[in-house]
Write a protein that holds these residues in place. Structure first.
Motif, PDB file in Angstrom:
ATOM      1  N   GLY A  23       0.371  -0.965  -0.175  1.00  0.00           N
ATOM      2  CA  GLY A  23       0.026   0.188   0.085  1.00  0.00           C
ATOM      3  C   GLY A  23       0.653   0.938  -0.080  1.00  0.00           C
ATOM      4  N   HIS A  24       0.192   2.325   0.346  1.00  0.00           N
ATOM      5  CA  HIS A  24       1.404   3.440   0.687  1.00  0.00           C
ATOM      6  C   HIS A  24       0.717   4.152   1.994  1.00  0.00           C
ATOM      7  CE1 HIS A  24       1.997   7.802  -0.717  1.00  0.00           C
ATOM      8  NE2 HIS A  24       1.145   8.216   0.271  1.00  0.00           N
ATOM      9  N   ILE A  25       1.912   4.538   2.169  1.00  0.00           N
ATOM     10  CA  ILE A  25       2.482   5.366   3.305  1.00  0.00           C
ATOM     11  C   ILE A  25       2.922   6.807   3.721  1.00  0.00           C
ATOM     12  CG2 ILE A  25       3.768   4.972   4.965  1.00  0.00           C
ATOM     13  CD1 ILE A  25       5.205   1.992   4.713  1.00  0.00           C
ATOM     14  N   GLN A  26       2.129   7.072   4.259  1.00  0.00           N
ATOM     15  CA  GLN A  26       1.802   8.457   4.212  1.00  0.00           C
ATOM     16  C   GLN A  26       3.394   9.443   4.912  1.00  0.00           C
ATOM     17  OE1 GLN A  26      -1.646   9.696   6.039  1.00  0.00           O
ATOM     18  NE2 GLN A  26      -2.901   9.361   4.464  1.00  0.00           N
ATOM     19  N   LEU A  27       4.563   8.429   4.238  1.00  0.00           N
ATOM     20  CA  LEU A  27       5.389  10.090   4.433  1.00  0.00           C
ATOM     21  C   LEU A  27       5.596  11.518   4.371  1.00  0.00           C
ATOM     22  CD1 LEU A  27       8.243   7.502   3.348  1.00  0.00           C
ATOM     23  CD2 LEU A  27       7.220   7.203   5.502  1.00  0.00           C
ATOM     24  N   THR A  28       6.361  11.843   5.262  1.00  0.00           N
ATOM     25  CA  THR A  28       6.295  13.580   5.456  1.00  0.00           C
ATOM     26  C   THR A  28       7.121  13.523   4.261  1.00  0.00           C
ATOM     27  OG1 THR A  28       8.376  13.612   7.122  1.00  0.00           O
ATOM     28  CG2 THR A  28       5.959  14.103   7.752  1.00  0.00           C
ATOM     29  N   ALA A  29       7.565  14.914   3.316  1.00  0.00           N
ATOM     30  CA  ALA A  29       8.665  15.228   2.772  1.00  0.00           C
ATOM     31  C   ALA A  29       9.885  14.850   3.110  1.00  0.00           C
ATOM     32  CB  ALA A  29       8.435  16.976   2.157  1.00  0.00           C
ATOM     33  N   GLN A  30      10.269  15.183   4.787  1.00  0.00           N
ATOM     34  CA  GLN A  30      11.679  15.373   5.215  1.00  0.00           C
ATOM     35  C   GLN A  30      12.148  13.350   5.215  1.00  0.00           C
ATOM     36  OE1 GLN A  30      13.709  17.446   5.848  1.00  0.00           O
ATOM     37  NE2 GLN A  30      15.108  15.193   5.297  1.00  0.00           N
ATOM     38  N   GLN A  31      11.015  12.838   5.538  1.00  0.00           N
ATOM     39  CA  GLN A  31      11.517  11.246   5.352  1.00  0.00           C
ATOM     40  C   GLN A  31      11.598  11.036   4.657  1.00  0.00           C
ATOM     41  OE1 GLN A  31       7.778  10.235   7.435  1.00  0.00           O
ATOM     42  NE2 GLN A  31       8.344   9.735   9.455  1.00  0.00           N
ATOM     43  N   LYS A  32      10.847  11.134   3.157  1.00  0.00           N
ATOM     44  CA  LYS A  32      11.188  10.535   2.248  1.00  0.00           C
ATOM     45  C   LYS A  32      12.614  11.007   1.622  1.00  0.00           C
ATOM     46  CE  LYS A  32       8.904  10.169  -2.405  1.00  0.00           C
ATOM     47  NZ  LYS A  32       8.100  10.499  -3.154  1.00  0.00           N
ATOM     48  N   ARG A  33      12.813  12.468   1.646  1.00  0.00           N
ATOM     49  CA  ARG A  33      14.292  12.773   1.507  1.00  0.00           C
ATOM     50  C   ARG A  33      15.754  12.090   2.099  1.00  0.00           C
ATOM     51  NH1 ARG A  33      11.606  17.591   1.401  1.00  0.00           N
ATOM     52  NH2 ARG A  33      12.581  18.421   3.667  1.00  0.00           N
TER      53      ARG A  33
END
Length: 232
Positions: A85-95
């Motif tokens: 599925g899709h995890i609602q990561l924060t922008a900083q987490q993804k970076r």
């Protein structure tokens, strides 16, 4: 288990059904990371429930879970939701995840590839520059091995590069040979070995082309400068 107020939603939609779980954002990302196998699902979940709508607190009915997962075990279903599925990561987490995976990909390329024109490994900076010039993207959720192949295909138009293993003959004093096995295994694999009449130990070792210099330096270090190495 994460505090429910700090949890985020991981969501999977399939067969007309929606499933949500509340998860720790960092642990969920680690759990989904193919390079991590030390995170257990119980630690990821804020609550051990599968929701149809987590914000409303509406739990998913068993028949919906059977329809999509053929299972009503909360932990098993939660694993599927995180992985597919899709995890609602924060922008900083993804970076942060992208940067961590980028460094892992670069390190593997540097370790296992060479410049076929010189027979030497490419410096880290050269690989980084080639990736920037080709604008190749790193997916934080894909494995290192998978993305190494994608990156190699992209940067080959910028620099001469190929993955290669080399065979190195090494001779060590018998007094240090016993300790050498575990060290050599970190570089590659021993193809054959034998003890000599003078008490020394010789072996043929297969290692990634990019670690030749590091291997030679390590052999000299453990032998006090008495090692002999030669590419064959």
């Amino acid at each position: 288990m994460v505090n429910i107020d700090e949890a985020i939603i991981a969501r999977l939609e399939s067969h007309g059904e929606k499933f949500e779980i509340l998860v720790d954002p960092d642990l969920a990302a680690d759990f989904k990371n193919p390079e991590r196998d030390d995170v257990i699902i119980e630690d990821v979940l804020a609550v051990e429930d599968i929701f149809k709508d987590a914000k409303k607190g509406d739990t998913s009915p068993d028949d919906a879970m059977i329809k999509v997962f053929d299972n009503t075990d909360v932990l098993e279903v939660a694993k599927e939701i995180i992985n597919k599925g899709h995890i609602q990561l924060t922008a900083q987490q993804k970076r942060d995840m992208q940067e961590e995976k980028r460094l892992m990909v670069i390190n593997k390329i540097v370790r296992e590839s060479i410049n076929p024109q010189t027979g030497l490994p490419h410096p880290v900076k050269r690989i980084e520059n080639a990736m920037e010039e080709t604008k190749v993207k790193i997916d934080p959720f894909k494995s290192v091995d998978e993305q190494v192949q994608t990156v190699l295909k992209a940067i080959k138009i910028k620099i001469p590069i190929r993955f290669e293993h080399v065979k190195v003959a090494v001779r060590l004093p018998g007094s240090v040979a016993g300790n050498a096995f575990s060290i050599i295994s970190k570089f590659g694999k021993i193809l054959n070995e034998e003890w000599q009449q003078d008490g020394s130990w010789i072996a043929v070792v297969e290692i990634p082309g990019g670690v030749q210099e590091d291997f030679n330096l390590k052999m000299n270090e453990i032998s006090g400068g008495d090692a002999e190495t030669k590419v064959i």
